[in-house]
Motif scaffolding. Structure first.
Motif, mmCIF file in Angstrom:
data_model
loop_
_atom_site.group_PDB
_atom_site.id
_atom_site.type_symbol
_atom_site.label_atom_id
_atom_site.label_comp_id
_atom_site.label_asym_id
_atom_site.label_seq_id
_atom_site.Cartn_x
_atom_site.Cartn_y
_atom_site.Cartn_z
ATOM 1 N N GLN A 69 92.890 81.718 108.300
ATOM 2 C CA GLN A 69 91.926 81.434 109.362
ATOM 3 C C GLN A 69 92.352 82.077 110.679
ATOM 4 N N VAL A 70 93.633 82.024 110.966
ATOM 5 C CA VAL A 70 94.138 82.653 112.184
ATOM 6 C C VAL A 70 93.924 84.165 112.116
ATOM 7 N N ALA A 71 94.247 84.773 110.979
ATOM 8 C CA ALA A 71 94.085 86.225 110.824
ATOM 9 C C ALA A 71 92.620 86.635 110.950
ATOM 10 N N GLU A 72 91.714 85.861 110.374
ATOM 11 C CA GLU A 72 90.289 86.181 110.492
ATOM 12 C C GLU A 72 89.837 86.141 111.953
ATOM 13 N N ALA A 73 90.296 85.133 112.680
ATOM 14 C CA ALA A 73 89.924 85.015 114.097
ATOM 15 C C ALA A 73 90.510 86.166 114.911
ATOM 16 N N LEU A 74 91.754 86.535 114.636
ATOM 17 C CA LEU A 74 92.380 87.661 115.344
ATOM 18 C C LEU A 74 91.662 88.971 115.026
ATOM 19 N N ALA A 75 91.271 89.147 113.761
ATOM 20 C CA ALA A 75 90.550 90.367 113.371
ATOM 21 C C ALA A 75 89.226 90.463 114.112
ATOM 22 N N GLU A 76 88.525 89.354 114.176
ATOM 23 C CA GLU A 76 87.251 89.337 114.894
ATOM 24 C C GLU A 76 87.462 89.656 116.363
ATOM 25 N N GLN A 77 88.494 89.054 116.947
ATOM 26 C CA GLN A 77 88.793 89.274 118.363
ATOM 27 C C GLN A 77 89.145 90.738 118.633
ATOM 28 N N ALA A 78 89.879 91.354 117.705
ATOM 29 C CA ALA A 78 90.324 92.734 117.881
ATOM 30 C C ALA A 78 89.283 93.759 117.442
ATOM 31 N N GLY A 79 88.258 93.318 116.721
ATOM 32 C CA GLY A 79 87.239 94.247 116.256
ATOM 33 C C GLY A 79 87.684 95.109 115.101
ATOM 34 N N VAL A 80 88.572 94.585 114.257
ATOM 35 C CA VAL A 80 89.008 95.301 113.059
ATOM 36 C C VAL A 80 88.691 94.437 111.840
ATOM 37 N N PRO A 81 88.532 95.050 110.674
ATOM 38 C CA PRO A 81 88.238 94.268 109.474
ATOM 39 C C PRO A 81 89.416 93.377 109.065
ATOM 40 N N TYR A 82 89.089 92.251 108.484
ATOM 41 C CA TYR A 82 90.073 91.362 107.877
ATOM 42 C C TYR A 82 90.056 91.636 106.377
ATOM 43 N N VAL A 83 91.237 91.762 105.773
ATOM 44 C CA VAL A 83 91.352 92.000 104.338
ATOM 45 C C VAL A 83 92.162 90.875 103.710
ATOM 46 N N PRO A 84 91.568 90.111 102.800
ATOM 47 C CA PRO A 84 92.332 89.090 102.085
ATOM 48 C C PRO A 84 93.155 89.744 100.970
ATOM 49 N N LEU A 85 94.456 89.848 101.184
ATOM 50 C CA LEU A 85 95.320 90.548 100.227
ATOM 51 C C LEU A 85 95.337 89.906 98.853
ATOM 52 N N ASP A 86 94.990 88.635 98.763
ATOM 53 C CA ASP A 86 95.018 87.975 97.459
ATOM 54 C C ASP A 86 93.874 88.424 96.554
ATOM 55 N N ARG A 87 92.915 89.173 97.082
ATOM 56 C CA ARG A 87 91.795 89.657 96.272
ATOM 57 C C ARG A 87 92.073 90.962 95.550
ATOM 58 N N TRP A 88 93.078 91.697 95.970
ATOM 59 C CA TRP A 88 93.394 92.965 95.326
ATOM 60 C C TRP A 88 94.806 93.379 95.680
ATOM 61 N N ASP A 89 95.336 94.266 94.880
ATOM 62 C CA ASP A 89 96.705 94.739 95.073
ATOM 63 C C ASP A 89 96.706 96.098 95.759
ATOM 64 N N PRO A 90 97.626 96.275 96.714
ATOM 65 C CA PRO A 90 97.730 97.595 97.341
ATOM 66 C C PRO A 90 98.296 98.610 96.355
ATOM 67 N N SER A 91 98.052 99.863 96.631
ATOM 68 C CA SER A 91 98.621 100.939 95.826
ATOM 69 C C SER A 91 100.127 100.993 96.086
ATOM 70 N N LEU A 92 100.923 100.852 95.046
ATOM 71 C CA LEU A 92 102.378 100.894 95.224
ATOM 72 C C LEU A 92 102.840 102.247 95.741
ATOM 73 N N ASP A 93 102.209 103.317 95.274
ATOM 74 C CA ASP A 93 102.578 104.654 95.752
ATOM 75 C C ASP A 93 102.331 104.782 97.251
ATOM 76 N N VAL A 94 101.225 104.231 97.726
ATOM 77 C CA VAL A 94 100.905 104.308 99.151
ATOM 78 C C VAL A 94 101.806 103.353 99.937
ATOM 79 N N ALA A 95 102.025 102.158 99.416
ATOM 80 C CA ALA A 95 102.874 101.178 100.113
ATOM 81 C C ALA A 95 104.280 101.727 100.330
ATOM 82 N N ARG A 96 104.767 102.491 99.373
ATOM 83 C CA ARG A 96 106.129 103.039 99.465
ATOM 84 C C ARG A 96 106.267 104.167 100.482
ATOM 85 N N LEU A 97 105.154 104.623 101.034
ATOM 86 C CA LEU A 97 105.218 105.679 102.049
ATOM 87 C C LEU A 97 105.913 105.207 103.324
#
Length: 157
Positions: A69-97
């Protein structure tokens, strides 16, 4: 609260970041949206003043709001999208960059490559300077999104 929840792929140019609206501070936003009461805000502000933690962290510590809830409010305040990480996994190849030490220091996690840039999750509203530092380290344009601190920590562990 109606929030902007992003599902991959996210397209947002880092240079288009909206500045945080200081006239609508986080606590006031949360009260206006009915997520907390003015008394709860005062309690969290007292914790913040005593301990030096951020307001969002105080609200989570007091169990008045979830990290999400805090992250969603901060995202709205900052004008950037909120992404719930529990809905999908990041690319390990990209994360390792971005080495884990740098990622933790910046509160950043590269999620995936969307061909116009790397979508990078931040645990706090990203400033232009923070986005630029990540951009410089990765050597690619960065498209910021916000994630909850708890989801970030779970993903990094």
């Amino acid at each position: 609260m109606t929030s902007q929840v992003a599902d991959p792929p996210v397209r947002r140019a880092a240079l288009d970041l909206l500045p945080i609206d200081d006239t609508s501070r986080l606590g006031s936003r949360l009260v206006t949206r009915g997520l907390i009461t003015p008394a709860q805000l005062d309690e969290a502000l007292a914790v913040q003043a005593r301990s030096g933690v951020r307001l969002g962290d105080a609200l989570v510590h007091l169990r008045l709001l979830s990290s999400e809830q805090v992250a969603e409010a901060l995202a709205e305040q900052a004008g950037v999208p909120y992404v719930p990480l529990d809905r999908w996994d990041p690319s390990l190849d990209v994360a390792r960059l971005l080495p884990a030490r740098d990622a933790r220091a910046l509160g950043a996690l590269p999620l995936y490559d969307d061909e116009s840039g790397l979508v990078v999750a931040f645990t706090d509203a990203p400033t232009f300077e923070t986005v630029q530092r990540v951009d410089d380290r990765l050597g690619r344009p960065v498209e910021p999104v916000l994630v909850s601190a708890s989801a970030y920590d779970a993903t990094m562990d």
